[in-house]
Design a protein around this motif. Structure first.
Motif, PDB file in Angstrom:
ATOM      1  N   LEU A 170      50.934  50.852 -88.082  1.00 32.21           N
ATOM      2  CA  LEU A 170      51.795  51.551 -87.125  1.00 32.21           C
ATOM      3  C   LEU A 170      51.544  53.050 -87.227  1.00 32.21           C
ATOM      4  O   LEU A 170      51.492  53.611 -88.325  1.00 32.21           O
ATOM      5  CB  LEU A 170      53.259  51.250 -87.415  1.00 32.21           C
ATOM      6  CG  LEU A 170      53.699  49.818 -87.092  1.00 32.21           C
ATOM      7  CD1 LEU A 170      54.962  49.453 -87.855  1.00 32.21           C
ATOM      8  CD2 LEU A 170      53.921  49.659 -85.595  1.00 32.21           C
ATOM      9  N   VAL A 171      51.400  53.699 -86.070  1.00 35.24           N
ATOM     10  CA  VAL A 171      51.151  55.142 -86.061  1.00 35.24           C
ATOM     11  C   VAL A 171      52.334  55.937 -85.510  1.00 35.24           C
ATOM     12  O   VAL A 171      52.362  57.161 -85.604  1.00 35.24           O
ATOM     13  CB  VAL A 171      49.875  55.493 -85.274  1.00 35.24           C
ATOM     14  CG1 VAL A 171      48.652  54.971 -85.998  1.00 35.24           C
ATOM     15  CG2 VAL A 171      49.919  54.948 -83.844  1.00 35.24           C
ATOM     16  N   LYS A 277      49.391  47.714 -72.484  1.00 31.21           N
ATOM     17  CA  LYS A 277      48.173  48.305 -73.034  1.00 31.21           C
ATOM     18  C   LYS A 277      48.485  49.393 -74.050  1.00 31.21           C
ATOM     19  O   LYS A 277      47.629  49.735 -74.868  1.00 31.21           O
ATOM     20  CB  LYS A 277      47.305  48.855 -71.911  1.00 31.21           C
ATOM     21  CG  LYS A 277      46.679  47.785 -71.032  1.00 31.21           C
ATOM     22  CD  LYS A 277      45.739  48.386 -70.000  1.00 31.21           C
ATOM     23  CE  LYS A 277      45.076  47.307 -69.153  1.00 31.21           C
ATOM     24  NZ  LYS A 277      44.134  47.876 -68.160  1.00 31.21           N
ATOM     25  N   ASP A 278      49.690  49.953 -73.982  1.00 27.10           N
ATOM     26  CA  ASP A 278      50.063  50.994 -74.940  1.00 27.10           C
ATOM     27  C   ASP A 278      50.515  50.418 -76.283  1.00 27.10           C
ATOM     28  O   ASP A 278      50.799  51.166 -77.214  1.00 27.10           O
ATOM     29  CB  ASP A 278      51.165  51.884 -74.369  1.00 27.10           C
ATOM     30  CG  ASP A 278      52.444  51.108 -74.039  1.00 27.10           C
ATOM     31  OD1 ASP A 278      52.380  49.875 -73.903  1.00 27.10           O
ATOM     32  OD2 ASP A 278      53.503  51.746 -73.908  1.00 27.10           O
ATOM     33  N   GLY A 290      46.694  58.749 -77.991  1.00 29.87           N
ATOM     34  CA  GLY A 290      47.522  58.746 -76.788  1.00 29.87           C
ATOM     35  C   GLY A 290      48.932  58.263 -77.058  1.00 29.87           C
ATOM     36  O   GLY A 290      49.587  58.721 -77.997  1.00 29.87           O
ATOM     37  N   ASP A 291      49.373  57.314 -76.246  1.00 29.16           N
ATOM     38  CA  ASP A 291      50.745  56.805 -76.376  1.00 29.16           C
ATOM     39  C   ASP A 291      50.812  55.476 -77.125  1.00 29.16           C
ATOM     40  O   ASP A 291      51.823  54.784 -77.077  1.00 29.16           O
ATOM     41  CB  ASP A 291      51.370  56.638 -74.985  1.00 29.16           C
ATOM     42  CG  ASP A 291      50.562  55.672 -74.102  1.00 29.16           C
ATOM     43  OD1 ASP A 291      49.466  55.245 -74.524  1.00 29.16           O
ATOM     44  OD2 ASP A 291      51.034  55.357 -72.987  1.00 29.16           O
ATOM     45  N   LYS A 292      49.742  55.118 -77.819  1.00 27.77           N
ATOM     46  CA  LYS A 292      49.675  53.815 -78.490  1.00 27.77           C
ATOM     47  C   LYS A 292      50.574  53.785 -79.731  1.00 27.77           C
ATOM     48  O   LYS A 292      50.838  54.799 -80.355  1.00 27.77           O
ATOM     49  CB  LYS A 292      48.240  53.484 -78.894  1.00 27.77           C
ATOM     50  CG  LYS A 292      47.219  53.598 -77.765  1.00 27.77           C
ATOM     51  CD  LYS A 292      47.501  52.651 -76.633  1.00 27.77           C
ATOM     52  CE  LYS A 292      46.340  52.508 -75.663  1.00 27.77           C
ATOM     53  NZ  LYS A 292      45.962  53.762 -75.002  1.00 27.77           N
ATOM     54  N   GLU A 342      39.284  60.701 -82.850  1.00 26.75           N
ATOM     55  CA  GLU A 342      40.526  60.870 -83.615  1.00 26.75           C
ATOM     56  C   GLU A 342      41.110  59.540 -84.075  1.00 26.75           C
ATOM     57  O   GLU A 342      41.797  59.478 -85.090  1.00 26.75           O
ATOM     58  CB  GLU A 342      41.567  61.621 -82.782  1.00 26.75           C
ATOM     59  CG  GLU A 342      42.085  60.858 -81.577  1.00 26.75           C
ATOM     60  CD  GLU A 342      43.337  61.501 -80.965  1.00 26.75           C
ATOM     61  OE1 GLU A 342      44.046  62.221 -81.675  1.00 26.75           O
ATOM     62  OE2 GLU A 342      43.572  61.248 -79.758  1.00 26.75           O
ATOM     63  N   THR A 343      40.831  58.447 -83.354  1.00 29.59           N
ATOM     64  CA  THR A 343      41.372  57.150 -83.771  1.00 29.59           C
ATOM     65  C   THR A 343      40.806  56.727 -85.126  1.00 29.59           C
ATOM     66  O   THR A 343      41.527  56.205 -85.979  1.00 29.59           O
ATOM     67  CB  THR A 343      41.057  56.067 -82.731  1.00 29.59           C
ATOM     68  OG1 THR A 343      39.644  56.071 -82.462  1.00 29.59           O
ATOM     69  CG2 THR A 343      41.815  56.313 -81.444  1.00 29.59           C
TER      70      THR A 343
END
Length: 365
Positions: A170-171, A277-278, A290-292, A342-343
């Motif tokens: 979890l981020v 998808k997020d 992003g918003d993930k 960045e991921t």
């Protein structure tokens, strides 16, 4: 009968106007006090006083009740699964009580049949694996069987369940993405029901509706009502075994067969999912956070020292969970070279943060 005169009617009208004005003034005065007198010693009593209607406090404050979900991760007792679960649980604890989170309890559903070395570290329920040979050499068949056993005996306070996997990190705080009637799931591009209709019709007959009713998902990540999952889980188990026993389905679906099993079982029960998808990202293919909400590190990340992806070829720099099947990764893994997305950087930093803070990490084998 006495006749009503115009002067009398005028007096009555004036009296009504005065009464109305006084009432409105009183309401306005109390409302002004309730919302502007921030330093008043009687702030709490003033803020929620309404001379006409006493509103519930949570409505006045504009808050909503949280819809908590229970996180469930299925795993075996291998070192490979164990170190992933420890990292996953570390980040769950870190984010659980942050603003925006609707995460409730946590359970590692251990389908080895026996306790392991991190029972005291991670909340765990031990269930039985399938009998010898019943997994058909496909260890993932133990996942639906583990959920069936757990749901039959567990005392789960939350109304929703988040089905996660050991290689999830979890981020950011995860809210409840499901609704009362629709679970939430991540859509996988390689789950293609409409391109596999001939095979799927063996398990999802035409009278059940179009094959498009089968969502392009697996069981994870999914947030679902507990009552829905209790109905789906036994069918998920049976469908997955039936698919594995079918030569055509087994050859066609391969290692994602159990994912098709869950998607088909859900459709058989008339349960469709909100596709989010997020929900999740998968490095190295997803390059921005992003918003993930979570990282799924199922793919190897290989780069040269220029920061260029060398997928399919072992890179000068790499992070691949399969490099650590027999023991946990060491603390303080080297960060990727400049230019890497960045991921991937976030993933390695998250692993390093967890291993630096989890006690006895070197003993995790």
């Amino acid at each position: 009968m006495r006749r009503v005169t115009y002067p009398f009617l005028i007096i009555v009208a004036l009296a009504l106007c005065i009464a109305t004005y006084n009432t409105a003034s009183m309401v306005a005065t109390y409302r002004a006090k309730a919302y502007s007198d921030e330093d008043s010693p009687d702030e709490d009593s003033a803020r929620f006083f309404d001379p006409l209607i006493k509103m519930p406090e949570h409505i006045r404050q504009g808050t909503k009740k949280k819809r908590l979900f229970h996180t469930a991760v299925t795993a075996n007792d291998s070192p490979y699964n164990r170190w992933q679960c420890r990292i996953m649980y570390y980040h769950y604890k870190k984010l659980k009580d942050m603003p925006g989170s609707e995460m409730g309890g946590f359970t590692r559903v251990l389908h080895s049949g026996v306790p392991d070395s991190v029972m005291d570290e991670i909340p765990t329920v031990v269930v039985n694996p399938l009998p010898a040979g019943e997994d058909r050499g496909y260890v993932v068949l133990n996942r639906p069987w583990a959920f069936v056993q757990w749901l039959q005996t567990a005392d789960i306070e939350e109304d929703y369940i988040f089905m996660a996997e050991p290689d999830h990190i979890l981020v950011k705080p995860l809210p409840n993405l499901a609704t009362e009637h629709l679970p939430a799931a991540f859509p996988f591009f390689y789950i293609e029901p409409q391109n596999n209709e001939e095979v799927l019709r063996k398990f999802f007959p035409k009278e059940m509706g179009p094959v498009s009713s089968i969502d392009p998902i697996g069981n994870s990540p999914v947030i679902i009502k507990k009552s829905q999952l209790m109905k789906i889980a036994p069918t998920w188990q049976n469908i997955s075994i039936a698919m594995k026993d079918d030569k055509e389905a087994d050859q066609k679906f391969g290692w994602v067969l159990e994912m098709y099993g869950y998607a088909t079982a859900s459709a058989l029960h008339g349960v469709q999912h909100i596709l989010r998808k997020d929900f999740m990202l998968q490095p190295p293919w997803d390059t921005q956070i992003g918003d993930k909400y979570l990282i799924h590190y199922t793919y190897g990340c290989d780069y040269n020292m220029k920061g260029e992806l060398t997928y399919g070829k072992i890179g000068e720099w790499r992070f691949d969970k399969r490099s650590y099947t027999r023991s946990a990764p060491p603390r303080n893994l080297p960060l990727p070279p400049p230019g890497v997305p960045e991921t991937v950087v976030t993933l390695v930093k998250a692993v390093n943060e967890a291993t630096a803070n989890i006690p006895n990490w070197d003993e995790s084998v």
